[in-house]
Structure formats: C-alpha cells, structure tokens
Design an enzyme around this catalytic site. Structure first.
Site, short mmCIF file in Angstrom:
data_model
loop_
_atom_site.label_atom_id
_atom_site.label_comp_id
_atom_site.label_asym_id
_atom_site.label_seq_id
_atom_site.Cartn_x
_atom_site.Cartn_y
_atom_site.Cartn_z
N GLY A 47 41.05 36.81 46.23
CA GLY A 47 41.77 36.15 45.15
C GLY A 47 41.75 34.64 45.22
N CYS A 48 41.00 34.09 46.19
CA CYS A 48 40.89 32.63 46.31
C CYS A 48 39.52 32.20 45.80
CB CYS A 48 41.04 32.19 47.77
SG CYS A 48 42.67 32.51 48.44
N ALA A 49 39.46 31.12 45.03
CA ALA A 49 38.19 30.61 44.54
C ALA A 49 37.36 30.07 45.71
CB ALA A 49 38.42 29.52 43.51
#
Length: 140
Positions: A47-49
């Site tokens: 869920g982290c870019a």
C-alpha cells in the site's frame, strides 16, 4: 517527555513547511540501518508508493508484550515518516500501540495537510502494519 513531545516542540519553532520537510528527512537519515536480509517480501509494507520494509521484535511479558521496530525505504521523506511512526509506537506495549491514533499525532505536527494522498495512504499502511504486528504479539 516522550519522543513525540520532543518532535512537537521541534515543529512548533519551525514556521515554514520547507523546514519541517527537511526535518522529517533528517529524522529518516537518523534511523538505524535495516539489515539487507530484512529487505524481503515478507517485511515489505503493502500500500506504499515507495518501497517500505518494517520488522518488529517482541519482548517483555507475554500478556502485555513490548514491541520494537526497524524499517527502511527507498525514499528519504518516507524514511522520515517511518521514523515518526517509530517515535509514536516503539517501546510501547501492544495494547498501547493498538490504542494510539497516529493520524491525530500527524495532525498535531501539521503534516497531514502537506502530504500527498499517496504518502498519507502509505503512512496509514505503515501504521496498519505496526498495529497488525501488535495484535499478533498479543495473540501469538
């Protein structure tokens, strides 16, 4: 005084967002290194870019364990956000971690309104991972 109290005091004297941004990056530079072996798919936060890895270790009583964390990212500002998350949660019991709202702390720091949606979502994913580790420590 807690690490977060210190951080809030630091941010109070910084008028400008650029100074706060630089301070967050400095916090990330001060993170202890995450061993290369821990840069694994298992430790990667979804869920982290940017790429983010977090590990946790548990100590203390089984009915109220204390968690410690290590983390890393390929982005400097994100490493700073990891450092802030660790200031909020490291050394706390699993129950304290589950009861603490990191979003409220971000708001008090004045960061919430200055992060992109992607960074905010990534920070939320980091917090979710930390709370998941705390939940697992309680019921492990």
């Amino acid at each position: 005084m807690t690490a977060i109290d210190d951080l809030l005091a630091d941010f109070e004297v910084m008028d400008d967002w650029e100074d706060r941004y630089r301070h967050v990056i400095e916090l990330g530079r001060d993170l202890p290194p995450l061993p290369e072996a821990d840069h694994s798919a298992e430790n990667k936060v979804k869920g982290c870019a940017s790429q983010v890895w977090i590990t946790s270790s548990v100590s203390g009583a089984k009915d109220d364990p204390v968690l410690s964390f290590l983390g890393d990212s390929d982005a400097l500002i994100v490493k700073g956000l990891i450092a802030i998350a660790f200031m909020i949660y490291a050394g706390k019991t699993a129950r304290e971690i589950l009861a603490t709202d990191a979003g409220e702390v971000l708001g008090r720091l004045g960061l919430a309104g200055h992060l992109t949606q992607q960074r905010s979502n990534g920070f939320a994913s980091m917090i979710q991972r930390i709370k998941s580790d705390a939940q697992a420590a309680l019921h492990g």
